[in-house]
Design a protein around this motif. Structure first.
Motif, PDB file in Angstrom:
ATOM      1  N   THR A  78      41.771  14.677  28.389  1.00  0.00           N
ATOM      2  CA  THR A  78      42.024  14.661  29.829  1.00  0.00           C
ATOM      3  C   THR A  78      40.837  15.121  30.664  1.00  0.00           C
ATOM      4  O   THR A  78      40.767  14.794  31.840  1.00  0.00           O
ATOM      5  CB  THR A  78      43.243  15.544  30.185  1.00  0.00           C
ATOM      6  N   ALA A  79      39.923  15.883  30.088  1.00  0.00           N
ATOM      7  CA  ALA A  79      38.828  16.416  30.890  1.00  0.00           C
ATOM      8  C   ALA A  79      37.543  16.594  30.089  1.00  0.00           C
ATOM      9  O   ALA A  79      36.664  17.346  30.484  1.00  0.00           O
ATOM     10  CB  ALA A  79      39.247  17.747  31.516  1.00  0.00           C
ATOM     11  N   THR A  80      37.418  15.888  28.955  1.00  0.00           N
ATOM     12  CA  THR A  80      36.236  15.997  28.104  1.00  0.00           C
ATOM     13  C   THR A  80      35.386  14.742  28.268  1.00  0.00           C
ATOM     14  O   THR A  80      35.915  13.629  28.342  1.00  0.00           O
ATOM     15  CB  THR A  80      36.637  16.175  26.626  1.00  0.00           C
ATOM     16  N   TRP A  81      34.077  14.966  28.326  1.00  0.00           N
ATOM     17  CA  TRP A  81      33.118  13.866  28.471  1.00  0.00           C
ATOM     18  C   TRP A  81      32.080  13.971  27.370  1.00  0.00           C
ATOM     19  O   TRP A  81      31.708  15.064  26.951  1.00  0.00           O
ATOM     20  CB  TRP A  81      32.422  13.959  29.836  1.00  0.00           C
ATOM     21  N   ASP A  82      31.609  12.821  26.916  1.00  0.00           N
ATOM     22  CA  ASP A  82      30.530  12.760  25.936  1.00  0.00           C
ATOM     23  C   ASP A  82      29.230  12.388  26.634  1.00  0.00           C
ATOM     24  O   ASP A  82      29.209  11.494  27.485  1.00  0.00           O
ATOM     25  CB  ASP A  82      30.817  11.682  24.878  1.00  0.00           C
ATOM     26  N   LEU A  83      28.162  13.084  26.279  1.00  0.00           N
ATOM     27  CA  LEU A  83      26.821  12.681  26.676  1.00  0.00           C
ATOM     28  C   LEU A  83      26.300  11.828  25.534  1.00  0.00           C
ATOM     29  O   LEU A  83      26.113  12.321  24.421  1.00  0.00           O
ATOM     30  CB  LEU A  83      25.910  13.888  26.897  1.00  0.00           C
ATOM     31  N   TYR A  84      26.108  10.537  25.785  1.00  0.00           N
ATOM     32  CA  TYR A  84      25.695   9.622  24.726  1.00  0.00           C
ATOM     33  C   TYR A  84      24.177   9.578  24.559  1.00  0.00           C
ATOM     34  O   TYR A  84      23.676   9.557  23.442  1.00  0.00           O
ATOM     35  CB  TYR A  84      26.232   8.213  24.999  1.00  0.00           C
ATOM     36  N   TRP A  85      23.462   9.492  25.667  1.00  0.00           N
ATOM     37  CA  TRP A  85      22.018   9.347  25.599  1.00  0.00           C
ATOM     38  C   TRP A  85      21.384  10.048  26.783  1.00  0.00           C
ATOM     39  O   TRP A  85      21.899   9.982  27.902  1.00  0.00           O
ATOM     40  CB  TRP A  85      21.597   7.864  25.661  1.00  0.00           C
ATOM     41  N   ILE A  86      20.270  10.664  26.551  1.00  0.00           N
ATOM     42  CA  ILE A  86      19.357  11.079  27.610  1.00  0.00           C
ATOM     43  C   ILE A  86      17.957  10.874  27.053  1.00  0.00           C
ATOM     44  O   ILE A  86      17.614  11.397  25.991  1.00  0.00           O
ATOM     45  CB  ILE A  86      19.580  12.519  28.117  1.00  0.00           C
ATOM     46  N   ILE A  87      17.203  10.043  27.742  1.00  0.00           N
ATOM     47  CA  ILE A  87      15.857   9.692  27.301  1.00  0.00           C
ATOM     48  C   ILE A  87      14.922   9.826  28.495  1.00  0.00           C
ATOM     49  O   ILE A  87      15.227   9.329  29.582  1.00  0.00           O
ATOM     50  CB  ILE A  87      15.791   8.228  26.788  1.00  0.00           C
ATOM     51  N   VAL A  88      13.802  10.472  28.274  1.00  0.00           N
ATOM     52  CA  VAL A  88      12.743  10.539  29.271  1.00  0.00           C
ATOM     53  C   VAL A  88      11.488   9.979  28.629  1.00  0.00           C
ATOM     54  O   VAL A  88      11.169  10.298  27.478  1.00  0.00           O
ATOM     55  CB  VAL A  88      12.520  11.987  29.760  1.00  0.00           C
ATOM     56  N   ASP A  89      10.796   9.127  29.366  1.00  0.00           N
ATOM     57  CA  ASP A  89       9.556   8.561  28.860  1.00  0.00           C
ATOM     58  C   ASP A  89       8.644   9.700  28.411  1.00  0.00           C
ATOM     59  O   ASP A  89       8.489  10.691  29.134  1.00  0.00           O
ATOM     60  CB  ASP A  89       8.872   7.746  29.959  1.00  0.00           C
ATOM     61  N   PRO A  90       8.059   9.594  27.222  1.00  0.00           N
ATOM     62  CA  PRO A  90       7.200  10.675  26.732  1.00  0.00           C
ATOM     63  C   PRO A  90       6.101  11.084  27.715  1.00  0.00           C
ATOM     64  O   PRO A  90       5.724  12.263  27.764  1.00  0.00           O
ATOM     65  CB  PRO A  90       6.620  10.109  25.434  1.00  0.00           C
ATOM     66  N   SER A  91       5.620  10.174  28.541  1.00  0.00           N
ATOM     67  CA  SER A  91       4.569  10.520  29.504  1.00  0.00           C
ATOM     68  C   SER A  91       5.098  11.423  30.622  1.00  0.00           C
ATOM     69  O   SER A  91       4.308  12.022  31.359  1.00  0.00           O
ATOM     70  CB  SER A  91       3.962   9.255  30.117  1.00  0.00           C
ATOM     71  N   ALA A  92       6.411  11.536  30.747  1.00  0.00           N
ATOM     72  CA  ALA A  92       7.020  12.357  31.793  1.00  0.00           C
ATOM     73  C   ALA A  92       7.731  13.591  31.228  1.00  0.00           C
ATOM     74  O   ALA A  92       8.451  14.272  31.955  1.00  0.00           O
ATOM     75  CB  ALA A  92       8.000  11.511  32.610  1.00  0.00           C
ATOM     76  N   HIS A  93       7.528  13.865  29.931  1.00  0.00           N
ATOM     77  CA  HIS A  93       8.153  15.047  29.334  1.00  0.00           C
ATOM     78  C   HIS A  93       7.640  16.322  29.989  1.00  0.00           C
ATOM     79  O   HIS A  93       6.509  16.397  30.446  1.00  0.00           O
ATOM     80  CB  HIS A  93       7.868  15.098  27.831  1.00  0.00           C
TER      81      HIS A  93
END
Length: 173
Positions: A78-93
């Motif tokens: 009822t109130a749980t969410w999954d974070l599937y992906w988070i990607i940042v371009d390596p040049s912006a890490h």
């Protein structure tokens, strides 16, 4: 690129960003080809049906896509969410892009009554920065399953509890 010198804006995922997403996922150097395929499938679904099973946010430096996150409500909860992906371009890490994306995603989940976020990641050494990232954002390691992804590659589950959305209260008197 520097967050202090560049205005990073957030927006919805666009079909025209598909190839750029593939480039960024591959540029991380940590995903197998089948994982890249899944990331693109989830991205495409978030574009095709915004607000459906998958939600997405993209970070742009001017018009260039430099990061994205994909998340969605966990089925049968009822109130749980999954974070599937988070990607940042390596040049912006290490420039705040990931933190900006996570804050916006958490706010989006919270606005939709999300109260628990679940993140799954790997125990491999090349995922150490990823685990440190979640821990720096107050995610707690909730579980570890030995050999989940492959022999010697455990699943590590992180969770974060969100406050219920603020509601207006009537003042009497």
């Amino acid at each position: 690129m520097s967050m202090s010198n560049t205005l990073v804006t957030l927006g919805p995922p666009r079909a025209s960003d598909h190839d750029r997403v593939a480039e960024m996922v591959e540029a991380t150097g940590v995903f197998r080809s089948d994982e890249v395929t899944v990331a693109l499938e989830v991205f495409d679904e978030a574009v095709a049906q915004p607000g459906g099973d998958y939600h997405g946010l993209c970070a742009f430096d001017d018009e260039t896509l430099i990061g994205f996150t994909l998340y969605g409500p966990t089925p049968c909860t009822t109130a749980t969410w999954d974070l599937y992906w988070i990607i940042v371009d390596p040049s912006a890490h290490r420039q705040g892009v990931g933190r900006h994306l996570m804050a916006a995603a958490e706010e989006s989940m919270q606005e939709r009554n999300g109260q628990l976020i679940v993140v799954q990641t790997s125990s491999r050494d090349d995922y150490t920065p990823t685990r440190r990232f979640y821990e720096s954002l107050s995610y707690d390691q909730a579980a570890r399953i030995s050999g989940y992804y492959a022999p010697g590659d455990d699943l590590i589950v992180y969770t974060k509890h969100l406050s219920p959305p603020a509601t207006e209260t009537a003042h009497y008197g």
